[in-house]
Design a protein around this motif. Structure first.
Motif, PDB file in Angstrom:
ATOM      1  N   GLU A 117      -0.144 -15.160 -29.758  1.00 39.46           N
ATOM      2  CA  GLU A 117       0.801 -14.533 -30.664  1.00 39.46           C
ATOM      3  C   GLU A 117       0.226 -13.228 -31.195  1.00 39.46           C
ATOM      4  OE1 GLU A 117       1.469 -17.136 -34.012  1.00 39.46           O
ATOM      5  OE2 GLU A 117      -0.646 -17.642 -34.176  1.00 39.46           O
ATOM      6  N   TRP A 118       1.138 -12.376 -31.687  1.00 39.53           N
ATOM      7  CA  TRP A 118       0.760 -11.099 -32.276  1.00 39.53           C
ATOM      8  C   TRP A 118       0.056 -10.202 -31.252  1.00 39.53           C
ATOM      9  CZ3 TRP A 118      -1.638 -14.969 -35.978  1.00 39.53           C
ATOM     10  CH2 TRP A 118      -0.645 -15.540 -36.781  1.00 39.53           C
ATOM     11  N   ASP A 119      -0.562  -9.130 -31.713  1.00 37.23           N
ATOM     12  CA  ASP A 119      -1.201  -8.178 -30.796  1.00 37.23           C
ATOM     13  C   ASP A 119      -2.390  -8.806 -30.075  1.00 37.23           C
ATOM     14  OD1 ASP A 119       0.612  -6.203 -31.427  1.00 37.23           O
ATOM     15  OD2 ASP A 119      -0.643  -5.295 -32.974  1.00 37.23           O
ATOM     16  N   GLU A 120      -3.122  -9.672 -30.795  1.00 44.04           N
ATOM     17  CA  GLU A 120      -4.251 -10.334 -30.148  1.00 44.04           C
ATOM     18  C   GLU A 120      -3.778 -11.198 -28.985  1.00 44.04           C
ATOM     19  OE1 GLU A 120      -3.501 -10.399 -33.326  1.00 44.04           O
ATOM     20  OE2 GLU A 120      -5.241  -9.950 -34.582  1.00 44.04           O
ATOM     21  N   GLY A 121      -2.611 -11.798 -29.149  1.00 42.56           N
ATOM     22  CA  GLY A 121      -2.071 -12.641 -28.096  1.00 42.56           C
ATOM     23  C   GLY A 121      -1.714 -11.872 -26.846  1.00 42.56           C
ATOM     24  N   LYS A 122      -1.316 -10.628 -27.006  1.00 40.21           N
ATOM     25  CA  LYS A 122      -1.001  -9.801 -25.843  1.00 40.21           C
ATOM     26  C   LYS A 122      -2.256  -9.517 -25.026  1.00 40.21           C
ATOM     27  CE  LYS A 122       2.897  -7.590 -28.193  1.00 40.21           C
ATOM     28  NZ  LYS A 122       3.436  -6.332 -28.741  1.00 40.21           N
ATOM     29  N   LEU A 123      -3.383  -9.332 -25.701  1.00 43.59           N
ATOM     30  CA  LEU A 123      -4.643  -9.114 -24.985  1.00 43.59           C
ATOM     31  C   LEU A 123      -5.050 -10.376 -24.228  1.00 43.59           C
ATOM     32  CD1 LEU A 123      -6.627  -7.174 -27.763  1.00 43.59           C
ATOM     33  CD2 LEU A 123      -5.417  -6.210 -25.792  1.00 43.59           C
ATOM     34  N   VAL A 124      -4.890 -11.535 -24.884  1.00 44.03           N
ATOM     35  CA  VAL A 124      -5.195 -12.808 -24.221  1.00 44.03           C
ATOM     36  C   VAL A 124      -4.277 -13.010 -23.022  1.00 44.03           C
ATOM     37  CG1 VAL A 124      -5.196 -15.316 -24.486  1.00 44.03           C
ATOM     38  CG2 VAL A 124      -6.090 -13.866 -26.320  1.00 44.03           C
ATOM     39  N   ARG A 125      -2.982 -12.729 -23.215  1.00 43.93           N
ATOM     40  CA  ARG A 125      -2.007 -12.858 -22.123  1.00 43.93           C
ATOM     41  C   ARG A 125      -2.438 -12.061 -20.902  1.00 43.93           C
ATOM     42  NH1 ARG A 125       2.768  -9.089 -23.293  1.00 43.93           N
ATOM     43  NH2 ARG A 125       1.001  -7.690 -22.870  1.00 43.93           N
ATOM     44  N   ASN A 126      -2.882 -10.830 -21.119  1.00 45.58           N
ATOM     45  CA  ASN A 126      -3.257  -9.969 -19.996  1.00 45.58           C
ATOM     46  C   ASN A 126      -4.462 -10.521 -19.234  1.00 45.58           C
ATOM     47  OD1 ASN A 126      -1.159  -8.256 -20.672  1.00 45.58           O
ATOM     48  ND2 ASN A 126      -2.462  -6.850 -21.831  1.00 45.58           N
ATOM     49  N   LYS A 127      -5.425 -11.120 -19.960  1.00 46.21           N
ATOM     50  CA  LYS A 127      -6.595 -11.703 -19.292  1.00 46.21           C
ATOM     51  C   LYS A 127      -6.247 -13.025 -18.616  1.00 46.21           C
ATOM     52  CE  LYS A 127     -10.055  -9.625 -22.373  1.00 46.21           C
ATOM     53  NZ  LYS A 127     -11.159  -9.890 -23.336  1.00 46.21           N
ATOM     54  N   LEU A 128      -5.496 -13.840 -19.331  1.00 46.30           N
ATOM     55  CA  LEU A 128      -5.126 -15.156 -18.810  1.00 46.30           C
ATOM     56  C   LEU A 128      -4.310 -15.051 -17.533  1.00 46.30           C
ATOM     57  CD1 LEU A 128      -4.693 -18.289 -19.171  1.00 46.30           C
ATOM     58  CD2 LEU A 128      -2.686 -17.690 -20.555  1.00 46.30           C
ATOM     59  N   LEU A 129      -3.363 -14.125 -17.523  1.00 48.05           N
ATOM     60  CA  LEU A 129      -2.403 -14.028 -16.426  1.00 48.05           C
ATOM     61  C   LEU A 129      -2.676 -12.852 -15.500  1.00 48.05           C
ATOM     62  CD1 LEU A 129       0.807 -14.822 -18.505  1.00 48.05           C
ATOM     63  CD2 LEU A 129      -0.679 -16.414 -17.277  1.00 48.05           C
ATOM     64  N   ALA A 130      -3.916 -12.380 -15.496  1.00 54.66           N
ATOM     65  CA  ALA A 130      -4.255 -11.237 -14.647  1.00 54.66           C
ATOM     66  C   ALA A 130      -4.108 -11.585 -13.172  1.00 54.66           C
ATOM     67  CB  ALA A 130      -5.678 -10.770 -14.953  1.00 54.66           C
ATOM     68  N   THR A 131      -4.534 -12.791 -12.801  1.00 51.84           N
ATOM     69  CA  THR A 131      -4.469 -13.239 -11.412  1.00 51.84           C
ATOM     70  C   THR A 131      -4.198 -14.739 -11.383  1.00 51.84           C
ATOM     71  OG1 THR A 131      -6.839 -13.751 -11.296  1.00 51.84           O
ATOM     72  CG2 THR A 131      -6.174 -11.494 -10.719  1.00 51.84           C
ATOM     73  N   MET A 132      -3.835 -15.246 -10.221  1.00 52.70           N
ATOM     74  CA  MET A 132      -3.697 -16.688 -10.049  1.00 52.70           C
ATOM     75  C   MET A 132      -5.024 -17.381 -10.335  1.00 52.70           C
ATOM     76  SD  MET A 132      -0.662 -17.889  -8.948  1.00 52.70           S
ATOM     77  CE  MET A 132       0.891 -17.292  -8.264  1.00 52.70           C
ATOM     78  N   LYS A 133      -6.117 -16.764  -9.916  1.00 52.87           N
ATOM     79  CA  LYS A 133      -7.442 -17.350 -10.110  1.00 52.87           C
ATOM     80  C   LYS A 133      -7.763 -17.497 -11.588  1.00 52.87           C
ATOM     81  CE  LYS A 133     -12.329 -16.728  -8.910  1.00 52.87           C
ATOM     82  NZ  LYS A 133     -13.315 -15.871  -8.173  1.00 52.87           N
ATOM     83  N   SER A 134      -7.490 -16.456 -12.384  1.00 54.62           N
ATOM     84  CA  SER A 134      -7.774 -16.540 -13.817  1.00 54.62           C
ATOM     85  C   SER A 134      -6.888 -17.584 -14.493  1.00 54.62           C
ATOM     86  CB  SER A 134      -7.587 -15.173 -14.489  1.00 54.62           C
ATOM     87  OG  SER A 134      -6.232 -14.746 -14.430  1.00 54.62           O
ATOM     88  N   ALA A 135      -5.637 -17.702 -14.050  1.00 52.99           N
ATOM     89  CA  ALA A 135      -4.735 -18.704 -14.614  1.00 52.99           C
ATOM     90  C   ALA A 135      -5.257 -20.112 -14.339  1.00 52.99           C
ATOM     91  CB  ALA A 135      -3.335 -18.523 -14.042  1.00 52.99           C
ATOM     92  N   ARG A 136      -5.686 -20.371 -13.116  1.00 56.34           N
ATOM     93  CA  ARG A 136      -6.199 -21.701 -12.765  1.00 56.34           C
ATOM     94  C   ARG A 136      -7.508 -21.990 -13.478  1.00 56.34           C
ATOM     95  NH1 ARG A 136      -4.084 -20.240  -7.518  1.00 56.34           N
ATOM     96  NH2 ARG A 136      -6.095 -19.345  -6.966  1.00 56.34           N
ATOM     97  N   MET A 137      -8.381 -20.992 -13.581  1.00 54.39           N
ATOM     98  CA  MET A 137      -9.677 -21.203 -14.221  1.00 54.39           C
ATOM     99  C   MET A 137      -9.504 -21.587 -15.687  1.00 54.39           C
ATOM    100  SD  MET A 137     -12.033 -19.625 -16.457  1.00 54.39           S
ATOM    101  CE  MET A 137     -11.758 -17.856 -16.367  1.00 54.39           C
ATOM    102  N   ASN A 138      -8.620 -20.893 -16.404  1.00 56.38           N
ATOM    103  CA  ASN A 138      -8.403 -21.208 -17.815  1.00 56.38           C
ATOM    104  C   ASN A 138      -7.720 -22.563 -17.983  1.00 56.38           C
ATOM    105  OD1 ASN A 138      -9.166 -18.831 -19.722  1.00 56.38           O
ATOM    106  ND2 ASN A 138      -8.246 -17.835 -17.944  1.00 56.38           N
ATOM    107  N   ALA A 139      -6.834 -22.912 -17.079  1.00 57.07           N
ATOM    108  CA  ALA A 139      -6.211 -24.230 -17.121  1.00 57.07           C
ATOM    109  C   ALA A 139      -7.267 -25.333 -16.984  1.00 57.07           C
ATOM    110  CB  ALA A 139      -5.159 -24.350 -16.029  1.00 57.07           C
TER     111      ALA A 139
END
Length: 231
Positions: free
Chosen positions: A62-84
């Motif tokens: 959420e908020w501006d900090e959440g947008k930064l997290v979103r960009n890192k989390l969803l940068a690639t399929m690999k990053s999405a799976r790793m965080n999951a």
């Protein structure tokens, strides 16, 4: 929970008699421990108490900090799976039963498939490690409209805090629950989620928090049982 990690942060319990507690477990299917931290891990007292019903951590952007997290989390399929996988490991190691995924930031179109992969991989990893686990996703508002025969898997949130919700929250949240079961076609057949229950403390009534909680949940029980009897 007033932001989380207040009196309940102590592993062996505290000495404050007015600390938030609940004793109506027979009305609860799942218990989500929520705060506005990126990753919220339920304290041991709630994990131990709520484990029979299912106790969940929260992942929120959420908020501006959440947008930064979103960009890192969803940068690639690999990053999405790793965080999951890291979230699933936390749940298993700490003994709680699932996650609420609360994405309160907009997505770029190219991030949508990676979000689907994040949620899907988290769900499958949780189920492989803990077969009875569950992953709940918050939003979008039209979830009930597209759920089809999985409509009962959609949780309609009713906010006791009363933030832009029908009826204004607090004591009127019971009226909202009743209407959702019988009057609002889109929401009939969905499950229900009461948010910010501790906010009953702010109701202007000359009674203890325990008495207020007993009264409002007695009314909730009547509506739930009536709904089951007529469904």
């Amino acid at each position: 929970m007033q932001g989380g990690y207040v009196n309940d942060k102590w592993v062996q319990g505290g000495t404050n008699p007015d600390a938030y507690a609940t004793w109506h477990w027979y009305l609860i299917d799942v218990f989500v421990y929520f705060s506005h931290s990126l990753v919220t891990l339920p304290p041991p007292c709630w994990t131990n108490t709520a484990h029979r019903r299912g106790v969940f951590g929260t992942f929120i952007t959420e908020w501006d900090e959440g947008k930064l997290v979103r960009n890192k989390l969803l940068a690639t399929m690999k990053s999405a799976r790793m965080n999951a996988e890291r979230l699933a490991e936390l749940a298993v190691d700490l003994g709680f039963d699932g996650w609420l995924i609360n994405m309160e930031v907009n997505l770029h179109k190219q991030q949508i498939l990676n979000l689907e992969e994040f949620v899907s991989h988290l769900t499958h990893t949780m189920h492989s490690l803990m077969p009875e686990s569950l992953v709940i996703c918050n939003y979008p508002d039209l979830s009930a409209a597209v759920a089809g025969n999985r409509k009962f898997d959609v949780y309609m949130g009713m906010d006791v805090f009363g933030r832009k919700t029908f009826g204004g929250g607090q004591w009127n949240v019971v009226s909202t629950l009743s209407l959702s079961n019988h009057v609002i076609p889109l929401l009939v057949g969905t499950d229900h989620c009461l948010n910010v229950v501790h906010d009953l403390r702010k109701c202007k009534r000359q009674a203890s928090f325990q008495a207020l909680t007993n009264l409002i949940l007695f009314r909730v029980k009547a509506i739930v049982f009536l709904s089951r009897a007529t469904s």
